[in-house]
Design an enzyme around this catalytic site. Structure first.
Site, PDB file in Angstrom:
ATOM      1  N   PHE C 233      36.471  65.493  37.102  1.00 31.08           N
ATOM      2  CA  PHE C 233      35.920  66.615  36.325  1.00 31.08           C
ATOM      3  C   PHE C 233      35.933  67.937  37.070  1.00 31.08           C
ATOM      4  O   PHE C 233      35.135  68.830  36.789  1.00 31.08           O
ATOM      5  CB  PHE C 233      34.491  66.296  35.840  1.00 31.08           C
ATOM      6  CG  PHE C 233      34.332  64.917  35.262  1.00 31.08           C
ATOM      7  CD1 PHE C 233      34.970  64.587  34.072  1.00 31.08           C
ATOM      8  CD2 PHE C 233      33.575  63.949  35.899  1.00 31.08           C
ATOM      9  CE1 PHE C 233      34.855  63.310  33.544  1.00 31.08           C
ATOM     10  CE2 PHE C 233      33.454  62.678  35.368  1.00 31.08           C
ATOM     11  CZ  PHE C 233      34.088  62.355  34.182  1.00 31.08           C
ATOM     12  N   GLY C 458      40.891  58.947  34.634  1.00 28.35           N
ATOM     13  CA  GLY C 458      40.321  58.511  33.361  1.00 28.35           C
ATOM     14  C   GLY C 458      40.894  59.257  32.183  1.00 28.35           C
ATOM     15  O   GLY C 458      40.530  59.013  31.030  1.00 28.35           O
ATOM     16  N   THR C 459      41.821  60.160  32.460  1.00 27.19           N
ATOM     17  CA  THR C 459      42.381  60.998  31.405  1.00 27.19           C
ATOM     18  C   THR C 459      43.416  60.271  30.568  1.00 27.19           C
ATOM     19  O   THR C 459      43.702  60.669  29.447  1.00 27.19           O
ATOM     20  CB  THR C 459      43.072  62.219  32.039  1.00 27.19           C
ATOM     21  OG1 THR C 459      44.024  61.727  33.006  1.00 27.19           O
ATOM     22  CG2 THR C 459      42.069  63.097  32.745  1.00 27.19           C
ATOM     23  N   ARG C 612      50.545  68.768  20.114  1.00 23.36           N
ATOM     24  CA  ARG C 612      50.873  67.383  19.799  1.00 23.36           C
ATOM     25  C   ARG C 612      49.888  66.432  20.487  1.00 23.36           C
ATOM     26  O   ARG C 612      49.526  66.625  21.656  1.00 23.36           O
ATOM     27  CB  ARG C 612      52.297  67.103  20.292  1.00 23.36           C
ATOM     28  CG  ARG C 612      52.726  65.687  20.053  1.00 23.36           C
ATOM     29  CD  ARG C 612      54.096  65.422  20.664  1.00 23.36           C
ATOM     30  NE  ARG C 612      54.276  63.993  20.806  1.00 23.36           N
ATOM     31  CZ  ARG C 612      55.139  63.430  21.634  1.00 23.36           C
ATOM     32  NH1 ARG C 612      55.912  64.198  22.376  1.00 23.36           N
ATOM     33  NH2 ARG C 612      55.235  62.125  21.707  1.00 23.36           N
ATOM     34  N   ILE C 613      49.467  65.404  19.772  1.00 20.85           N
ATOM     35  CA  ILE C 613      48.595  64.379  20.350  1.00 20.85           C
ATOM     36  C   ILE C 613      49.480  63.218  20.777  1.00 20.85           C
ATOM     37  O   ILE C 613      50.151  62.596  19.948  1.00 20.85           O
ATOM     38  CB  ILE C 613      47.537  63.928  19.322  1.00 20.85           C
ATOM     39  CG1 ILE C 613      46.692  65.127  18.862  1.00 20.85           C
ATOM     40  CG2 ILE C 613      46.646  62.834  19.919  1.00 20.85           C
ATOM     41  CD1 ILE C 613      46.045  65.928  19.974  1.00 20.85           C
ATOM     42  N   GLN C 622      38.884  61.061  25.130  1.00 17.74           N
ATOM     43  CA  GLN C 622      38.633  62.167  26.050  1.00 17.74           C
ATOM     44  C   GLN C 622      37.891  63.299  25.347  1.00 17.74           C
ATOM     45  O   GLN C 622      36.969  63.894  25.904  1.00 17.74           O
ATOM     46  CB  GLN C 622      39.950  62.666  26.644  1.00 17.74           C
ATOM     47  CG  GLN C 622      39.728  63.442  27.918  1.00 17.74           C
ATOM     48  CD  GLN C 622      41.016  63.955  28.520  1.00 17.74           C
ATOM     49  OE1 GLN C 622      42.064  63.940  27.882  1.00 17.74           O
ATOM     50  NE2 GLN C 622      40.943  64.419  29.749  1.00 17.74           N
ATOM     51  N   GLY C 685      47.053  69.862  25.907  1.00 20.12           N
ATOM     52  CA  GLY C 685      45.954  69.453  26.786  1.00 20.12           C
ATOM     53  C   GLY C 685      44.621  69.538  26.088  1.00 20.12           C
ATOM     54  O   GLY C 685      44.372  70.452  25.297  1.00 20.12           O
ATOM     55  N   GLU C 688      39.428  69.660  28.450  1.00 24.35           N
ATOM     56  CA  GLU C 688      38.323  70.593  28.656  1.00 24.35           C
ATOM     57  C   GLU C 688      37.812  71.251  27.381  1.00 24.35           C
ATOM     58  O   GLU C 688      36.621  71.520  27.236  1.00 24.35           O
ATOM     59  CB  GLU C 688      38.749  71.654  29.685  1.00 24.35           C
ATOM     60  CG  GLU C 688      38.850  71.003  31.050  1.00 24.35           C
ATOM     61  CD  GLU C 688      39.528  71.858  32.088  1.00 24.35           C
ATOM     62  OE1 GLU C 688      38.796  72.503  32.842  1.00 24.35           O
ATOM     63  OE2 GLU C 688      40.770  71.851  32.169  1.00 24.35           O
TER      64      GLU C 688
END
Lengths: 319, 154, 722
Positions: C233, C458-459, C612-613, C622, C685, C688
Site C-alpha cells: 500500500f 495482493g494486486t 479495460r478490466i 481490489q 489501473g 488507488e
C-alpha cells in the site's frame, strides 16, 4: 518476556502452595509478559485443576467453574442472556475459546500507558505518575477515578455479573471464602496497584450467579468505534422485570466508563415502580453519570452513558 | 524443557524455553509457516490455528502448555485435495496479499463446522487489511452449502 | 482462467513470504526504538544485553553497522539506521540486538539502557500552521502555489466575492499507517560475498539497488526476493530497517539473520501518511456552475522535510471545470515518524475535503449532489490544453445513481433506532505507467514464461502477467507461467501508483512480437522445421503452407531450450497529446444510532471508468478493498500522536481498521472503455482510485442522516452527540 519457571500441577494444593502466578488461557498473562509489564519468575499452568463445570444448583443458583472458557459459558443454555451477550460481544471467537472466565475477571486494564513500560503508570509502578490524566484519555474512565489512576476496567462479563449480584468463591489452603463481585474490585484511590481483593495463595474457584428468574429478560449493549473485536467506549448490562407496563424490578450496570464495573443503583431506584416506556427510561437515565469526573478527551462519556442506558432498556423491553 | 506436540497428525518432540509461543514453535522450530505473525499480541488473528478442534491464537499460547492436537492450515487438505473451505476461498477470491489467509481459513473452517449464525461477527477476529471481507463471507457460505449438500448425500 | 493463479498456494499455507524462510544457522535480530521524539543519544548501556544468554551482537550508534544512504531517482534518499546519535521522532530505531533465538533477542533488547539529551519536540500540525513552509514542486513539476484566473479577474478572492453561492470550510484528516498485515521484515544470507535478501517489498530491483548502495557492494552481488508480499500500500517502497540491519549484521556475523519489526514498531519505524488541514473555498452561480475554486493545503512532514501529502494538487487542480482556480500546498516539519506515499497519496485525503465541500455547496444550492457534479465535469484540467483521453464519469454517476436507488434518498430516513443517510462523491486518480521490462520465453514443452522483477503485493499482477502473456501469444493462460519478485529478472519497477498492469501490459505488447520473430527465425533458419519457407504464427503454432507445428515442436526440432525476448516500455509521446485519469462515482448509505450515535456503513456502491478490466474477479476485489479503506479512513483509523511525539494508539487493538462485521454489502461496477490512447492494452489501473472519495461520501451521508457536518476524519460518535 523475562525467563521464568513453568510448572503444571494437577492438584489444587500444589497450585495454591506454589506461590507462582497462575496461567489459564494466557490471553492477559502471556500478552503482558511479552510487553514486560508482568515479570513473574514462576508461572503455574492451572488448566489441569478441577475448576470446571457449568450447572444450576438445587437452590437455582448458576455455578460456573473458573476454568470454563468464555465460549463454553456463552453457549450454555442455562446462562442468562445478559451474560451470554456480554461474553459474545467480548474479544473474538478465538480469544473466547482460550480465555477462562476466572481470567476474564482478573484481566488487566487496556490503558495504553499501563501497557507501555517506557511510560510512567501508578498502577504498574506505584508513585511513578499517571500520563493519562493529561494525555490520550478518550478511552478512560469518568467514574470511580482518582488523581492516581483513571483506567477503565476492561471486562464485559464483570459488568453483567455485577448487575446480577454475582459472587465469586475463592479457594485457598486456608479454606474458601465467598465475596460479592462488586466488592471484589477496588477503586484505585491512592493505591491503584491494588486492583482487587484476591489474597496471596488464593484462586478464583467458581462464579455463582444467584437465581433471578426474570433475568431471562436481559441484555448487554456495547458501544464502540467498530462493530466487533474492540473494547467498550460504554456498555450497559440490564435485566428488566416489567409487569402490567410498569417496572417491577431492574438491574443495571455499566462498563467502559468506570475504574471498576459500575452498578447504577440510582437509575434502578428511579425506574422501579414507574412506567416501562421511553420517556421514563430517559428521565431515569439522567442520573447515570452523576459524580462523573470528565478528562480532556472523554467528556462525551457522561452524555453517552445515559443514552446507552436508554438504548439498553428499550432493547430489553421490546424483547 | 522437553515437550511433545501433535501437529497435523504428526508427533513432534521439541526442547524449548518456556517462553516459546506455539506460533514461534511452529514457524521457527518446526518449519510450519502457514500461521503468520501479524501482531504477536492477539490483536489480528493471522496466527489462528486449531487446538483440540477449536480456533485459538498461537501467538498467545505458550507451546509448553499445549496438550491437545494442533491443526494448522497445512493440515486441512485430505487425500491431496483442498478442504472445501480452501477451495471456496480460492474460488470466491477471498484473499489478496494472502498474509492473513491461513488464519482466516482456520476460523472459516470452524464457522462451517459450528454452523454459526452470524458469519461476519464470527470472522471478526481475523483482520484483513486488503479488506477481502465480503468475499470471505461468500467463501464461508459456499463452503457451508458444499457441506450441506455433502451431509444430505450421506 | 477463473481464479487468481496463486490462490491455491495462499489458501494452503504454501506461499512463502519473506519471514517464512529459515536458512540453516539463522540467528534473530530485534530492533530497539527511541522513547523520545527529539534529542541526542548521549550514551547507551548495553553491558547487560551482551551478557544475556544467546546474545551475539548489539549494534548502536556508538557501535554501528556501516551503512551508506542510498539514493534512487524514483524514491530519493532512503534513511539508514544507527549512523548518528540524532533522534527526530519517537520510535526511531536506535539499536539492534542479535541472538541465537528470537526469544533471546527480544528479551535481551529489554535490557538496553539509553540516555538522552532531550530537546523540545514539535509535534502539533495545528501549532505549526502559522509558520508553515511552501512544499516542494508537485509530481508534475508545478509550483506549490498556482492560480488560473479568467481574463479580467484580479484575484481568486474577487472571483469568490462575485459568486452567487459560496462555501468556505476547513477540513482535517489524520495521520495514517499502511498497516499491511505482514510487518516489515527480512531474512539476509551472505554466501561468497553475495547477499540474498528475502523481504516483502514493492519492487525487488529497487530493494536490491538500495541494499547494494547501503552496503557498498556491486549491485550484481545483491539478489532481493519477494515472490509473495503480505500487503504494501505504499509502505514497502523504500527498503526497511530490518533489511538494512539484517543484511549488515549477517555480513558482520557470518550467519543468516532474520529480523522483523514488531507491530508496534511498524507504526513508527516504517512511515506514515501525513496528517492534513485543508481549507476549501468554492463559488458557484445560481445554476451550480463553479465560478471559483480555492484549495489551501497543509501537510505534516518530517523534521527534515520529506514526503508531503499533495492534497490540493491531487484533486482540485484537475477535477472540475472552473474559470478561476487557486491552489496552495504548504508543509509543517514536525518530529514525527517518516512520511511517505500511501494508497492514493493526495487524492484520498484531498477528496475528503473537496468532495465534502462540493456536498456543502449542493446543500447551499438546494441541488442534487449528483447533478452538481455532472454540471461541473471537466473535459481537461483547468488551464491545460490536453483533454482527458477517455472520460465516462457522467455514465458512472447516472448508472450508479440508478443502481443505488439514489432517487429514494429522501424517503427512508429511519430504520428502527437507526437514522439513515445517503452520500456520494467523485473519485479520480491519474493514469500512470512506469518504465518496465518483461522477458518472454517460449519453451520446448509448449509453455511460456513471462518474467519481470515487479511485485504482486495482493494486486493480482502474477495473474495479469499470465493473462497478458497468453493474449499476446494467443495460447491458453494455463500454459503461461509468471515469474516475478526477483531482482535478477528484467526490471519491472515498483508496484505503486496503480501502474503495474498498464506497465507490464505495454512491455508484453512489445516483447511478444519480438519473441515470435525469434521463434520464426528458428523455424525458418538453418536446420529449422520450416527452413527457408514463408511462415506465420497463430495460436501457439507456426504455419507454413500446408503444414504447421506448435512452437514447442519448432524448438525441439531445432534442438533449442528456449527462445526469449525482452519487451520494454515507458511513458512516451502520448503524454504530449492527452491528460489521463481514471474516474469513478462513489455512493454510500450509513446508519447512525439515534441514541448512541455510532456510525455504521450499511451499503456502498462504486462505479468506475478505469479503462479495460483485465481480470474481472481480482479487479473487483481490489476495488472493494480500496472502498473499504475509504470506510476505514472515514470511521476508524488515525494515528494519534501525543504532544511528546509518542503514538498513543500504535497497535492493532487501538489503531482501528474495519473488521468483517463492519462491512456489509459492497457493490462494484465498471463502465468498460479500453483506453488505448494511454497504452496498447487499454488498462488504466485501479488500485488507488477505489479509496478516493469514499470518506467524503460517508461524511456526506452522515450529514444527510443527522444534519451534522463533520469536517474531520475519522468521524467518532462524540462528533454526533448533540
Amino acid at each position: 518476556m523475562r525467563a521464568f519457571e513453568l510448572t503444571a500441577p494437577t492438584t489444587l494444593d500444589e497450585a495454591l502452595t506454589s506461590g507462582a502466578t497462575a496461567l489459564a488461557g494466557g490471553t492477559t498473562l502471556v500478552d503482558l509478559m511479552k510487553l514486560d509489564v508482568l515479570t513473574p519468575p514462576r508461572v503455574v499452568d492451572i488448566n489441569a485443576l478441577p475448576l470446571r463445570g457449568i450447572e444450576v444448583d438445587p437452590a437455582g443458583d448458576l455455578r460456573i467453574g473458573a476454568l470454563e472458557r468464555m465460549s463454553a459459558v456463552a453457549a450454555h443454555p442455562q446462562v442468562y442472556p445478559v451474560i451470554s451477550r456480554a461474553l459474545l460481544l467480548s474479544a473474538s471467537q478465538q480469544l473466547r475459546n482460550m480465555a477462562s472466565i476466572g481470567g476474564n475477571l482478573m484481566q488487566r486494564t487496556r490503558c495504553g500507558y499501563f501497557r507501555d513500560v517506557a511510560m510512567p503508570c501508578n498502577r504498574r509502578d506505584p508513585g511513578s505518575g499517571c500520563p493519562a490524566i493529561e494525555g490520550a484519555n478518550r478511552m478512560h474512565a469518568v467514574l470511580g477515578t482518582s488523581d492516581a489512576c483513571v483506567a477503565t476496567h476492561a471486562s464485559d462479563l464483570a459488568v453483567a455479573l455485577v448487575a446480577l449480584d454475582a459472587r465469586i468463591e475463592l479457594v485457598s489452603t486456608q479454606g474458601g471464602r465467598s465475596v460479592a463481585l462488586a466488592d471484589f474490585y477496588r477503586l484505585p484511590g491512592d493505591t491503584p496497584e491494588r486492583e482487587h481483593d484476591l489474597r496471596p495463595g488464593e484462586l478464583i474457584g467458581e462464579i455463582v450467579v444467584p437465581r433471578l428468574d426474570w433475568a431471562a429478560r436481559s441484555t448487554y449493549v456495547k458501544v464502540r468505534d467498530r462493530q466487533s473485536y474492540e473494547f467498550a467506549l460504554c456498555s450497559v448490562a440490564v435485566a428488566l422485570d416489567v409487569r402490567d407496563g410498569r417496572v417491577a424490578d431492574v438491574r443495571i450496570a455499566a462498563g467502559g466508563v468506570g475504574t471498576v464495573p459500575w452498578r447504577l443503583t440510582a437509575v434502578e431506584a428511579a425506574l422501579r415502580g414507574g412506567p416501562a416506556d421511553e420517556a421514563a427510561f430517559e428521565a431515569a437515565a439522567q442520573v447515570a453519570a452523576d459524580g462523573a469526573r470528565p478528562l480532556s478527551h472523554n467528556g462525551y462519556k457522561t452524555a453517552l452513558l445515559p443514552r446507552t442506558v436508554v438504548r439498553a432498556l428499550l432493547e430489553v423491553s421490546r424483547g | 524443557m522437553d515437550i511433545t506436540l501433535e501437529v497435523n497428525g504428526e508427533t513432534r518432540h521439541l526442547s524449548i524455553d518456556p517462553r516459546v509461543t506455539l506460533l514461534d514453535a511452529l514457524r521457527e522450530r518446526l518449519g510450519i509457516t502457514g500461521p503468520k505473525k501479524g501482531c504477536d499480541r492477539g490483536q489480528c488473528g493471522a496466527c489462528t490455528v486449531h487446538v483440540d478442534g477449536r480456533p485459538v491464537l498461537a501467538c498467545l499460547t505458550l507451546a509448553a502448555t499445549v496438550r491437545e492436537p494442533v491443526r494448522t492450515v497445512e493440515g486441512l487438505a485430505a487425500d491431496g485435495r483442498p478442504h472445501p473451505v480452501q477451495q471456496a476461498f480460492a474460488e470466491q477470491d477471498a484473499l489478496q496479499c494472502g498474509f492473513c489467509t491461513s488464519g482466516q481459513v482456520m476460523s472459516a473452517v470452524a464457522a462451517v463446522e459450528q454452523e454459526v449464525a452470524d458469519v461476519r461477527e464470527f470472522m471478526s477476529g481475523n483482520l484483513c487489511r486488503c479488506a477481502a471481507y465480503p468475499n470471505i463471507v461468500a467463501a464461508v457460505e459456499q463452503a457451508r452449502s458444499t457441506k450441506e449438500s455433502a451431509d444430505a448425500r450421506v | 482462467m477463473t481464479m487468481r493463479t496463486d490462490a491455491p498456494l495462499k489458501t494452503s499455507g504454501a506461499a512463502r513470504y519473506g519471514l517464512d524462510v529459515t536458512p540453516p544457522g539463522t540467528v534473530y535480530g530485534y530492533v530497539v526504538t527511541s522513547t523520545i521524539a527529539h534529542g541526542e543519544i548521549t550514551a547507551m548501556d548495553v553491558a547487560a544485553v551482551r551478557a544475556a544468554p544467546g546474545v551475539l551482537a548489539v549494534y548502536t550508534p556508538f557501535d554501528p553497522l556501516p551503512l551508506r544512504t542510498p539514493m534512487s531517482p524514483l524514491l530519493g534518499e532512503t534513511w539508514v539506521p544507527l549512523q548518528d546519535t540524532e533522534v527526530t521522532y519517537y520510535g526511531q530505531p536506535v539499536g539492534f540486538v542479535v541472538a541465537e533465538t528470537f526469544e533471546q533477542a527480544r528479551d535481551a533488547a529489554l535490557l538496553v539502557e539509553v540516555t538522552y539529551d532531550r530537546r523540545p519536540a514539535r509535534t502539533s500540525l495545528h501549532a505549526g500552521l502559522a509558520d508553515a513552509l511552501d512544499a516542494p514542486p508537485s509530481l508534475h513539476g508545478e509550483p506549490p502555489t498556482l492560480q488560473v484566473l479568467a481574463d479580467g479577474v484580479e484575484s481568486i478572492e474577487d472571483a469568490l466575492a462575485a459568486s452567487a453561492v459560496r462555501v468556505d470550510a476547513t477540513y482535517e484528516t489524520a495521520t495514517q499507517n499502511h498497516a499491511a498485515m505482514e510487518p516489515h521484515s527480512a531474512v539476509a544470507v551472505w554466501e561468497d560475498g553475495r547477499l540474498t535478501l528475502y523481504s516483502g517489498t514493492q519492487g525487488s530491483d529497487l530493494q536490491a539497488a538500495q541494499l547494494a548502495q547501503a552496503l557498498d557492494v556491486e549491485p550484481a552481488r545483491v539478489r532481493a526476493l519477494n515472490p509473495f508480499v503480505g500487503g504494501a500500500f505504499g509502505g514497502k517502497g523504500h527498503a526497511g530497517v530490518s533489511a538494512f540491519l539484517g543484511a549488515a549484521a549477517a555480513r558482520d556475523l557470518g550467519r543468516p539473520v532474520k529480523a522483523a519489526l514488531t507491530r508496534e514498531q511498524v507504526f513508527t519505524a516504517t512511515a506514515t501518511r501525513p496528517a492534513t488541514v485543508q481549507r476549501l473555498r468554492i463559488g458557484a452561480d445560481a445554476d451550480g456552475r463553479l465560478t471559483a475554486l480555492a484549495h489551501d493545503s497543509w501537510s505534516s512532514t518530517t523534521a527534515t522535510p520529506s514526503f508531503v501529502e499533495p492534497t490540493s494538487h491531487g484533486t482540485s487542480r484537475e477535477w472540475y471545470t472552473t474559470p478561476n482556480l487557486a491552489i496552495t500546498q504548504k508543509m509543517v516539519p514536525l518530529h514525527v515518524p517518516p512520511t511517505t506515499f500511501m494508497r492514493a497519496p493526495g487524492e484520498a485525503p484531498g477528496s475528503f475535503a473537496l468532495e465534502s465541500a462540493m456536498d456543502e455547496l449542493a446543500v447551499a444550492l438546494g441541488m442534487d449532489p449528483v447533478e452538481l457534479r455532472l454540471r461541473n465535469s471537466s473535459i481537461a484540467p483547468p488551464g491545460r490544453d490536453l483533454q482527458w483521453s477517455s472520460k465516462h464519469l457522467d455514465e458512472c454517476f447516472t448508472l450508479g445513481a440508478q443502481r443505488f436507488g439514489w432517487a429514494q434518498r429522501h424517503r427512508r430516513r429511519v430504520d428502527r433506532d437507526w437514522l439513515v443517510g445517503y452520500g456520494t462523491a467523485t473519485a479520480m486518480f491519474p493514469a500512470l505507467r512506469f518504465p518496465c521490462a518483461v522477458r518472454i520465453t517460449l519453451r520446448p514443452d509448449d509453455t511460456a514464461e513471462v518474467a519481470t522483477s515487479g511485485a504482486d503485493p495482493g494486486t493480482g499482477l502474477r495473474t495479469v502477467l499470465s493473462l497478458f502473456g497468453a493474449e499476446a501469444l494467443a495460447i491458453p493462460p494455463e500454459r503461461v507461467e509468471a515469474a516475478l519478485g526477483d531482482s535478477t529478472l528484467p526490471p519491472g519497477g515498483m508496484s505503486g501508483g496503480s501502474t503495474a498492469t498498464a506497465s507490464v501490459g505495454s512491455a508484453i505488447a512489445v516483447g511478444a512480437p519480438a519473441v515470435i520473430d525469434a521463434l520464426v527465425a528458428v523455424a525458418t533458419g538453418p536446420g529449422g522445421l520450416f527452413e527457408g519457407r514463408e511462415v506465420a504464427y497463430a495460436d501457439g503454432r507456426v504455419f507454413a503452407e500446408g503444414d504447421s507445428a506448435t512452437f514447442g515442436e519448432v524448438l525441439r526440432a531445432a534442438g533449442r531450450d528456449e527462445v526469449t525476448a525482452i519487451g520494454t516500455s515507458a511513458p512516451g509521446e502520448e503524454m504530449t497529446k492527452h491528460s489521463f485519469s481514471s474516474f469513478g462515482a462513489q455512493f454510500c448509505e450509513v446508519r447512525v444510532h439515534r441514541w448512541t450515535r455510532e456510525v455504521r456503513m450499511s451499503r456502498m456502491l462504486g462505479v468506475f471508468d478505469a479503462g479495460r478490466i483485465v481480470h474481472e474477479q481480482a479487479a473487483r476485489s481490489q476495488i472493494m478493498g480500496g472502498m473499504i479503506w475509504g470506510v476505514s479512513a472515514a470511521l476508524h483509523e488515525g494515528l494519534e500522536i501525543e504532544e511528546s511525539g509518542r503514538p498513543a494508539n500504535g497497535d492493532f487493538a487501538s489503531y482501528l481498521i474495519p473488521v468483517n462485521a463492519d462491512i456489509p454489502t459492497v457493490d462494484v461496477e465498471f463502465v468498460r472503455y479500453p483506453d488505448t490512447l494511454h497504452n496498447p492494452v487499454g488498462a488504466r489501473g485501479l488500485g488507488e482510485i477505489s479509496v478516493v472519495g469514499v470518506a467524503a461520501a460517508i461524511a456526506n451521508a452522515v450529514y444527510d442522516a443527522t444534519g451534522i457536518r463533520v469536517r474531520r476524519i475519522p468521524i467518532v460518535l462524540e462528533d454526533l452527540l448533540e
